[in-house]
Scaffold this motif. Structure first.
Motif, PDB file in Angstrom:
ATOM      1  N   HIS A 144       0.839  -1.209   0.000  1.00 49.91           N
ATOM      2  CA  HIS A 144       0.000   0.000   0.000  1.00 49.91           C
ATOM      3  C   HIS A 144       0.868   1.251   0.000  1.00 49.91           C
ATOM      4  O   HIS A 144       0.572   2.238  -0.670  1.00 49.91           O
ATOM      5  N   LEU A 201       0.843   4.075  -3.105  1.00 55.09           N
ATOM      6  CA  LEU A 201       0.423   5.440  -2.820  1.00 55.09           C
ATOM      7  C   LEU A 201       1.565   6.442  -2.928  1.00 55.09           C
ATOM      8  O   LEU A 201       1.400   7.519  -3.509  1.00 55.09           O
ATOM      9  N   ARG A 202       2.734   6.096  -2.403  1.00 47.85           N
ATOM     10  CA  ARG A 202       3.833   7.066  -2.421  1.00 47.85           C
ATOM     11  C   ARG A 202       4.371   7.282  -3.834  1.00 47.85           C
ATOM     12  O   ARG A 202       4.779   8.405  -4.180  1.00 47.85           O
ATOM     13  N   HIS A 230       0.356  10.089  -3.229  1.00 52.14           N
ATOM     14  CA  HIS A 230      -0.848  10.078  -2.401  1.00 52.14           C
ATOM     15  C   HIS A 230      -0.465   9.752  -0.962  1.00 52.14           C
ATOM     16  O   HIS A 230       0.551   9.109  -0.691  1.00 52.14           O
ATOM     17  N   ILE A 248      -0.571   7.982   2.705  1.00 53.25           N
ATOM     18  CA  ILE A 248      -0.686   6.599   3.147  1.00 53.25           C
ATOM     19  C   ILE A 248      -1.469   6.541   4.456  1.00 53.25           C
ATOM     20  O   ILE A 248      -1.871   7.571   5.007  1.00 53.25           O
ATOM     21  N   ALA A 271      -7.168   4.835   2.593  1.00 50.20           N
ATOM     22  CA  ALA A 271      -6.253   5.605   1.747  1.00 50.20           C
ATOM     23  C   ALA A 271      -6.203   5.036   0.333  1.00 50.20           C
ATOM     24  O   ALA A 271      -6.183   5.791  -0.651  1.00 50.20           O
ATOM     25  N   LEU A 272      -6.182   3.714   0.212  1.00 55.76           N
ATOM     26  CA  LEU A 272      -6.200   3.094  -1.110  1.00 55.76           C
ATOM     27  C   LEU A 272      -7.491   3.409  -1.850  1.00 55.76           C
ATOM     28  O   LEU A 272      -7.491   3.660  -3.059  1.00 55.76           O
ATOM     29  N   TYR A 313      -7.474   6.784  -3.341  1.00 57.46           N
ATOM     30  CA  TYR A 313      -6.618   6.831  -4.528  1.00 57.46           C
ATOM     31  C   TYR A 313      -7.278   6.146  -5.725  1.00 57.46           C
ATOM     32  O   TYR A 313      -7.375   6.717  -6.813  1.00 57.46           O
TER      33      TYR A 313
END
Length: 236
Positions: A164, A168-169, A173, A175, A184-185, A188
């Motif tokens: 994850h 994201l990084r 985005h 985390i 968070a996912l 995104y």
């Protein structure tokens, strides 16, 4: 005894405990309409009389309360540190927070928090991406080779955290941790979040690793895929 509403309880708490503060905001799940029977009240307090920040947990008016007490200097320090670690906890509380007091500083700190949330976390360097690819590869190899069910469960947990973070990084985005990983996912990419949950649920239910393997292999492809040979740290 019927406890007051979240906003009423928060206002009573601020009036009793922080009567001279400049600003206070109620954030968290109760503001987003996502509260559960165990939800608490997250309250950010700005008090310029304080020399340093602190956090405290307590019960007031029938509600568990987490209070985050700052002056403007310490609040901005936490804004920056949360941004650097890519987990904007305090920014989200300020951004979504319902004002419990009336003070012009609330508008300014909300603007700061919102800008940081829009800008996203600092971009990973090429070297950081390379290092994260290696650790993701290493964990995946451990899972593929594991024959111990207990060990495999916790290797999979580690892969979930690493995967994850990588997704994201590398896409600038924010985390999360614990329940915020999935949230968070989903913020995104809802479809990827669904595939992520399904892959791990499939493993936990059926002890079949292949959905996790396929998911992990699909992620770092544009950055070069798995990495083992040639990776080094500190070699001169």
């Amino acid at each position: 005894m019927i406890r007051p509403s979240p906003i009423e309880a928060a206002k009573l708490f601020i009036h009793e405990q922080f009567p001279t503060c400049q600003a206070a905001l109620l954030g968290g799940s109760v503001v987003r309409g996502e509260e559960t029977p165990t939800s608490d009240l997250d309250i950010v307090v700005i008090d310029e009389h304080l020399k340093t920040e602190y956090r405290e947990s307590l019960i007031s008016h029938g509600w568990p309360i987490e209070v985050f007490v700052h002056n403007l200097k310490t609040l901005r320090h936490y804004f920056q540190s949360d941004s650097n670690r890519a987990r904007p906890s305090i920014q989200k509380m300020v951004s979504e927070g319902i004002p419990l007091t009336g003070h012009p500083v609330i508008d300014s700190i909300k603007l700061e928090a919102n800008k940081m949330l829009r800008d996203g976390p600092p971009e990973w360097s090429t070297e950081t991406i390379r290092t994260k690819r290696y650790f993701l590869t290493d964990a995946l190899d451990d899972l593929i080779g594991s024959t111990n069910r207990g060990e495999s469960i916790f290797i999979a947990n580690s892969i979930g955290e690493l995967l994850h973070e990588f997704v994201l990084r590398t896409n600038r985005h924010w985390i999360g941790s614990s329940k915020w990983i999935v949230r968070a996912l989903h913020e995104y990419d809802p479809q990827f979040a669904k595939e992520f949950v399904n892959a791990f649920e499939h493993f936990y239910r059926k002890n079949d690793k292949m959905e996790i393997v396929r998911l992990v292999d699909s992620v770092p492809q544009k950055h070069g895929g798995r990495l083992f040979e040639g990776f080094s740290v500190g070699k001169r």
